[in-house]
Design a protein around this motif. Structure first.
Motif, PDB file in Angstrom:
ATOM      1  N   VAL A 100      12.467  31.361  15.871  1.00 32.19           N
ATOM      2  CA  VAL A 100      11.394  31.992  15.096  1.00 32.19           C
ATOM      3  C   VAL A 100      10.988  31.051  13.968  1.00 32.19           C
ATOM      4  O   VAL A 100      11.845  30.519  13.251  1.00 32.19           O
ATOM      5  CB  VAL A 100      11.859  33.342  14.516  1.00 32.19           C
ATOM      6  N   ASN A 101       9.679  30.822  13.803  1.00 36.83           N
ATOM      7  CA  ASN A 101       9.233  29.987  12.689  1.00 36.83           C
ATOM      8  C   ASN A 101       8.928  30.838  11.460  1.00 36.83           C
ATOM      9  O   ASN A 101       8.744  32.056  11.556  1.00 36.83           O
ATOM     10  CB  ASN A 101       8.044  29.105  13.078  1.00 36.83           C
ATOM     11  N   ILE A 102       8.886  30.183  10.307  1.00 35.88           N
ATOM     12  CA  ILE A 102       8.708  30.883   9.035  1.00 35.88           C
ATOM     13  C   ILE A 102       7.396  30.443   8.407  1.00 35.88           C
ATOM     14  O   ILE A 102       7.149  29.252   8.204  1.00 35.88           O
ATOM     15  CB  ILE A 102       9.881  30.584   8.091  1.00 35.88           C
ATOM     16  N   CYS A 103       6.572  31.444   8.095  1.00 34.89           N
ATOM     17  CA  CYS A 103       5.267  31.204   7.465  1.00 34.89           C
ATOM     18  C   CYS A 103       5.299  31.740   6.038  1.00 34.89           C
ATOM     19  O   CYS A 103       5.765  32.856   5.801  1.00 34.89           O
ATOM     20  CB  CYS A 103       4.158  31.879   8.263  1.00 34.89           C
ATOM     21  N   VAL A 104       4.798  30.959   5.092  1.00 36.24           N
ATOM     22  CA  VAL A 104       4.765  31.355   3.684  1.00 36.24           C
ATOM     23  C   VAL A 104       3.322  31.696   3.320  1.00 36.24           C
ATOM     24  O   VAL A 104       2.454  30.819   3.315  1.00 36.24           O
ATOM     25  CB  VAL A 104       5.306  30.231   2.779  1.00 36.24           C
ATOM     26  N   ASP A 105       3.081  32.965   3.014  1.00 36.49           N
ATOM     27  CA  ASP A 105       1.719  33.445   2.723  1.00 36.49           C
ATOM     28  C   ASP A 105       1.537  33.558   1.216  1.00 36.49           C
ATOM     29  O   ASP A 105       2.323  34.225   0.537  1.00 36.49           O
ATOM     30  CB  ASP A 105       1.501  34.803   3.389  1.00 36.49           C
ATOM     31  N   GLY A 106       0.519  32.895   0.664  1.00 34.43           N
ATOM     32  CA  GLY A 106       0.234  32.991  -0.762  1.00 34.43           C
ATOM     33  C   GLY A 106       0.512  31.723  -1.533  1.00 34.43           C
ATOM     34  O   GLY A 106       0.683  31.758  -2.758  1.00 34.43           O
ATOM     35  N   ILE A 107       0.538  30.585  -0.847  1.00 32.29           N
ATOM     36  CA  ILE A 107       0.771  29.303  -1.530  1.00 32.29           C
ATOM     37  C   ILE A 107      -0.501  28.893  -2.280  1.00 32.29           C
ATOM     38  O   ILE A 107      -1.577  28.792  -1.693  1.00 32.29           O
ATOM     39  CB  ILE A 107       1.176  28.217  -0.521  1.00 32.29           C
ATOM     40  N   GLU A 108      -0.348  28.665  -3.586  1.00 34.58           N
ATOM     41  CA  GLU A 108      -1.505  28.376  -4.426  1.00 34.58           C
ATOM     42  C   GLU A 108      -1.496  26.953  -4.980  1.00 34.58           C
ATOM     43  O   GLU A 108      -2.528  26.466  -5.443  1.00 34.58           O
ATOM     44  CB  GLU A 108      -1.552  29.377  -5.583  1.00 34.58           C
ATOM     45  N   THR A 109      -0.331  26.297  -4.961  1.00 35.06           N
ATOM     46  CA  THR A 109      -0.245  24.955  -5.563  1.00 35.06           C
ATOM     47  C   THR A 109       0.483  23.995  -4.633  1.00 35.06           C
ATOM     48  O   THR A 109       1.229  24.396  -3.736  1.00 35.06           O
ATOM     49  CB  THR A 109       0.509  25.020  -6.903  1.00 35.06           C
ATOM     50  N   ALA A 110       0.296  22.686  -4.901  1.00 36.77           N
ATOM     51  CA  ALA A 110       0.996  21.651  -4.135  1.00 36.77           C
ATOM     52  C   ALA A 110       2.495  21.737  -4.366  1.00 36.77           C
ATOM     53  O   ALA A 110       3.299  21.481  -3.458  1.00 36.77           O
ATOM     54  CB  ALA A 110       0.471  20.273  -4.534  1.00 36.77           C
ATOM     55  N   GLU A 111       2.877  22.114  -5.596  1.00 36.04           N
ATOM     56  CA  GLU A 111       4.293  22.213  -5.929  1.00 36.04           C
ATOM     57  C   GLU A 111       4.968  23.303  -5.085  1.00 36.04           C
ATOM     58  O   GLU A 111       6.084  23.113  -4.586  1.00 36.04           O
ATOM     59  CB  GLU A 111       4.428  22.515  -7.427  1.00 36.04           C
ATOM     60  N   GLN A 112       4.270  24.454  -4.917  1.00 30.42           N
ATOM     61  CA  GLN A 112       4.821  25.519  -4.081  1.00 30.42           C
ATOM     62  C   GLN A 112       4.925  25.077  -2.629  1.00 30.42           C
ATOM     63  O   GLN A 112       5.921  25.348  -1.952  1.00 30.42           O
ATOM     64  CB  GLN A 112       3.942  26.773  -4.177  1.00 30.42           C
ATOM     65  N   ALA A 113       3.905  24.397  -2.132  1.00 30.64           N
ATOM     66  CA  ALA A 113       3.925  23.924  -0.748  1.00 30.64           C
ATOM     67  C   ALA A 113       5.092  22.964  -0.513  1.00 30.64           C
ATOM     68  O   ALA A 113       5.800  23.043   0.508  1.00 30.64           O
ATOM     69  CB  ALA A 113       2.601  23.245  -0.409  1.00 30.64           C
ATOM     70  N   LYS A 114       5.327  22.080  -1.458  1.00 29.80           N
ATOM     71  CA  LYS A 114       6.408  21.108  -1.322  1.00 29.80           C
ATOM     72  C   LYS A 114       7.768  21.800  -1.349  1.00 29.80           C
ATOM     73  O   LYS A 114       8.659  21.490  -0.547  1.00 29.80           O
ATOM     74  CB  LYS A 114       6.309  20.084  -2.462  1.00 29.80           C
ATOM     75  N   TRP A 115       7.933  22.738  -2.283  1.00 31.56           N
ATOM     76  CA  TRP A 115       9.222  23.428  -2.423  1.00 31.56           C
ATOM     77  C   TRP A 115       9.591  24.149  -1.134  1.00 31.56           C
ATOM     78  O   TRP A 115      10.719  24.059  -0.652  1.00 31.56           O
ATOM     79  CB  TRP A 115       9.150  24.410  -3.598  1.00 31.56           C
ATOM     80  N   TRP A 116       8.628  24.874  -0.551  1.00 36.53           N
ATOM     81  CA  TRP A 116       8.920  25.648   0.653  1.00 36.53           C
ATOM     82  C   TRP A 116       9.090  24.740   1.877  1.00 36.53           C
ATOM     83  O   TRP A 116       9.858  25.047   2.789  1.00 36.53           O
ATOM     84  CB  TRP A 116       7.832  26.689   0.886  1.00 36.53           C
TER      85      TRP A 116
END
Length: 695
Positions: free
Chosen positions: A651-667
């Protein structure tokens, strides 16, 4: 054969089931009424008469705006039928109070409950007024007969004296002959029964009058002696024994001798005590719940006006709107009789619990109760009061050998403005109650004004949403789903869009509009996907999110299959996302399995990455999960420890609600696979979305 009276605005009913339901209620009303009253109608005629009156009541309940006048007219009509007494009214109130609300045609909204309560009150008032008028007409007829007999006595004294004596002796009205000096000359036995003793000749009539009525009595006698009218009539009080008063209506007329000169005053006393008691009892019944004896909503609302005005400015009042938890379960499993006894028990306990406070406890409708407390310096706080109520009701009570215990949920309004309208205050309490019952039972919620403002705005938008959809103000927009590791396009999500709110789907879910609107969303998304695919512009996985209402819709699978067949979209190219909170509901689990069997890809929304959440993945055909938005912003390493376990299940994991590059990198570093949010692109219409995608 008596023709039943029918109001012209009682439109004929065309629905067969509704007609039969009304006829059954009318027959029940007729049967119960005929067992306690005497009317000059056959059973069939009474059935027809009450059927016509019931149609008029139903028409009034449906009318806009609501006018309780037809209920009052039906109350008057009951009196006109014949000897319909207090038991007849009680049967009528009981049958109509329960029967009208049991009709399917009044199940649509809660406004019918308020209308039925107001209508029953109007019917009672109409009955009381007509009954009183009938009694007064009968009394006046008797008085006129007495007065006529007295006048006839002056022309044929010997014959008329015998006639007058016969009427006076047999009359239930008190009759006195009083001299012009105000002293009693003669009195019948009936006046003795009214005031507790028969006046002796020579006693002054003024001595029988209560001090509070002396002025009224003196002015009436002055008008009689002045011969201003044929007779004078006034309600007043007479002394009954040493410490009691008799309510009477005195009618006085001047008598003349053979020379046509004034000789005596005829006084007729009607005993109003029984009528006053009847009116008081009917008034009490109209303001109290028959089952529990508590004040009803009408009385409670009126009482609120008073307590709001007199409340201590420092402590104010507190209003509780209580609802029994799982009461329907009790009634459905053990029967209505057990439910009624349980309601009576709850009423007694609430009254006992609030006996130390200056408070009113009322029963609203069904399993709902209201409490208003006039606070003081020693009044317990809300939490203490609610804990005491639930602790007391948790003690089992045995009803027909069944040990029952209940809890209550409550909406609370604390120290409202003294200027608030009582109806608005009850609406606030009801709104807080709905919030309290949203997720759990046995809870209470305090009303907050700012939440009410937002709630009203949402409700206003939800109401006008069908028209906005019809006019094309609501559309479909598309946003990209990106691979967190590479930024490559992994898919497209289709969402509902309305310029007035970003909660379009949630509002549609509240009204049920989401079912047709959600099907329309899939059709637009699938059609657009096919158009792009056929033109070679975009070939990607397309996804839509389902609300709770959609996920539990029994026709969900057939709706999706129909759209895919009509648009020609391959089933495996569609991903549908269901809220994880519905997985325990039978319909949702069945829908999920059916869609997966069709080849549609299934994702779970608000997936918490906890052990229980991960367990669902071993039981269901899930290909992707969406992380809750609160976890997205929190970025807590502890919430990501189970990501490897999710991946091991394929199962893959999708993160809904990413607003910044920092959040995208962390996840991405945490191991998440996909991302959605403003950082990757806001929802756009089809044309703008494709243009931005090609840049």
């Amino acid at each position: 054969m008596t023709n039943p009276s029918r109001r012209p605005d009682a439109a004929p009913l065309t629905d067969t089931a509704a007609v039969r339901a009304r006829e059954a209620l009318a027959r029940k009303w007729s049967y119960l009424l005929s067992s306690v009253v005497v009317v000059a109608l056959s059973r069939d005629e009474l059935d027809a008469e009450l059927g016509a009156q019931l149609d008029a009541l139903c028409a009034a309940l449906h009318s806009e705006p609501f006018d309780p006048a037809p209920f009052e007219e039906v109350g008057e009509r009951l009196v006109a039928l014949g000897y319909v007494n207090e038991p007849g009214l009680r049967r009528t109130v009981d049958v109509l109070g329960k029967g009208l609300l049991a009709l399917d045609e009044f199940h649509a909204t809660e406004q019918y409950t308020v209308r039925v309560v107001g209508g029953i009150g109007a019917l009672t008032c109409g009955f009381t007024t007509a009954r009183a008028r009938t009694i007064l007409d009968q009394q006046e007829s008797m008085q006129r007969s007495l007065l006529k007999a007295a006048r006839d006595a002056q022309w044929d004294q010997r014959q008329s004296e015998a006639k007058f004596a016969g009427i006076a002796i047999s009359s239930t009205n008190g009759i006195l002959i009083v001299g012009l000096d105000g002293k009693v000359v003669w009195a019948n036995e009936a006046i003795g029964e009214i005031i507790g003793r028969r006046p002796e000749p020579g006693i002054r009539l003024m001595e029988l009058v209560a001090p509070s009525s002396i002025v009224v009595f003196r002015e009436m006698m002055e008008r009689v002696l002045a011969e201003r009218d044929e007779f004078e009539r006034e309600p007043l009080q007479l002394l009954r024994g040493e410490d009691d008063l008799a309510r009477v209506t005195l009618t006085t007329s001047l008598l003349r001798d053979g020379d046509n000169k004034p000789s005596h005053v005829l006084v007729v006393a009607d005993d109003d005590t029984e009528l006053a008691l009847l009116q008081g009892e009917l008034r009490r019944q109209s303001l109290h719940d028959v089952l529990t004896g508590l004040p009803n909503r009408q009385f409670f609302t009126t009482h609120l006006e008073t307590v709001l005005r007199r409340a201590d400015p420092e402590f104010g009042v507190t209003v509780f709107h209580l609802d029994l938890d799982a009461f329907g379960l009790v009634c459905n499993s053990l029967g209505g009789r057990v439910g009624e006894k349980l309601l009576q028990h709850v009423a007694r306990r609430l009254r006992a619990l609030m006996s130390r406070e200056q408070a009113m406890v009322a029963r609203f409708d069904g399993d709902e109760f209201g409490i208003v407390v006039e606070n003081s310096a020693i009044t317990p706080d809300i939490a203490t009061t609610m804990a005491a109520i639930n602790a007391d009701l948790a003690e089992p009570i045995f009803v027909d050998d069944h040990g029952l215990a209940v809890s209550v949920s409550a909406g609370v309004v604390d120290r409202p403005s003294p200027d608030v309208d009582p109806t608005e205050l009850l609406r606030m309490a009801d709104l807080a109650l709905r919030q309290a019952k949203k997720d759990q039972r046995g809870q209470w919620e305090l009303f907050h004004g700012n939440e009410d403002t937002e709630g009203r705005r949402d409700h206003a938008l939800a109401v006008v949403m069908p028209g906005a959809w019809e006019q094309g103000d609501i559309g479909v927009c598309f946003q990209p789903v990106r691979e967190l590791a590479t930024g490559e396009l992994a898919g497209v999500e289709a969402v509902l869009h309305w310029d007035l709110t970003d909660r379009c789907a949630a509002l549609a879910d509240q009204t049920g509009l989401i079912l047709p609107m959600g099907e329309w969303l899939i059709r637009i998304a699938a059609g657009q996907a096919q158009w792009w695919r056929q033109r070679g512009e975009l070939d990607a996985q397309f996804g839509v999110k389902f609300t709770r209402h959609q996920a539990t819709d029994a026709d969900l699978a057939s709706r999706v299959a129909k759209v895919l067949d009509e648009t020609g979209m391959p089933h495996e190219r569609l991903t549908v996302t269901m809220p994880v909170g519905v997985l325990g509901i039978a319909n949702a689990a069945e829908n999920l399995g059916t869609l997966a069997d069709m080849g549609v890809r299934i994702a779970l929304d608000d997936f918490g990455l906890g052990p229980r959440d991960v367990a669902w993945l071993t039981e269901l055909p899930i290909v992707s999960v969406l992380v809750p938005k609160d976890l997205v912003h929190r970025q807590d390493p502890r919430s990501t420890v189970l990501i490897p376990a999710v991946h091991e299940l394929g199962v893959n994991i999708c993160v809904d609600g990413i607003e910044t590059a920092e959040q995208a990198k962390w996840w991405a570093e945490a191991g998440a696979d996909l991302g959605i949010g403003a950082y990757f692109g806001v929802p756009l219409d089809a044309g703008e979305f494709l243009k931005k995608l090609k840049r």
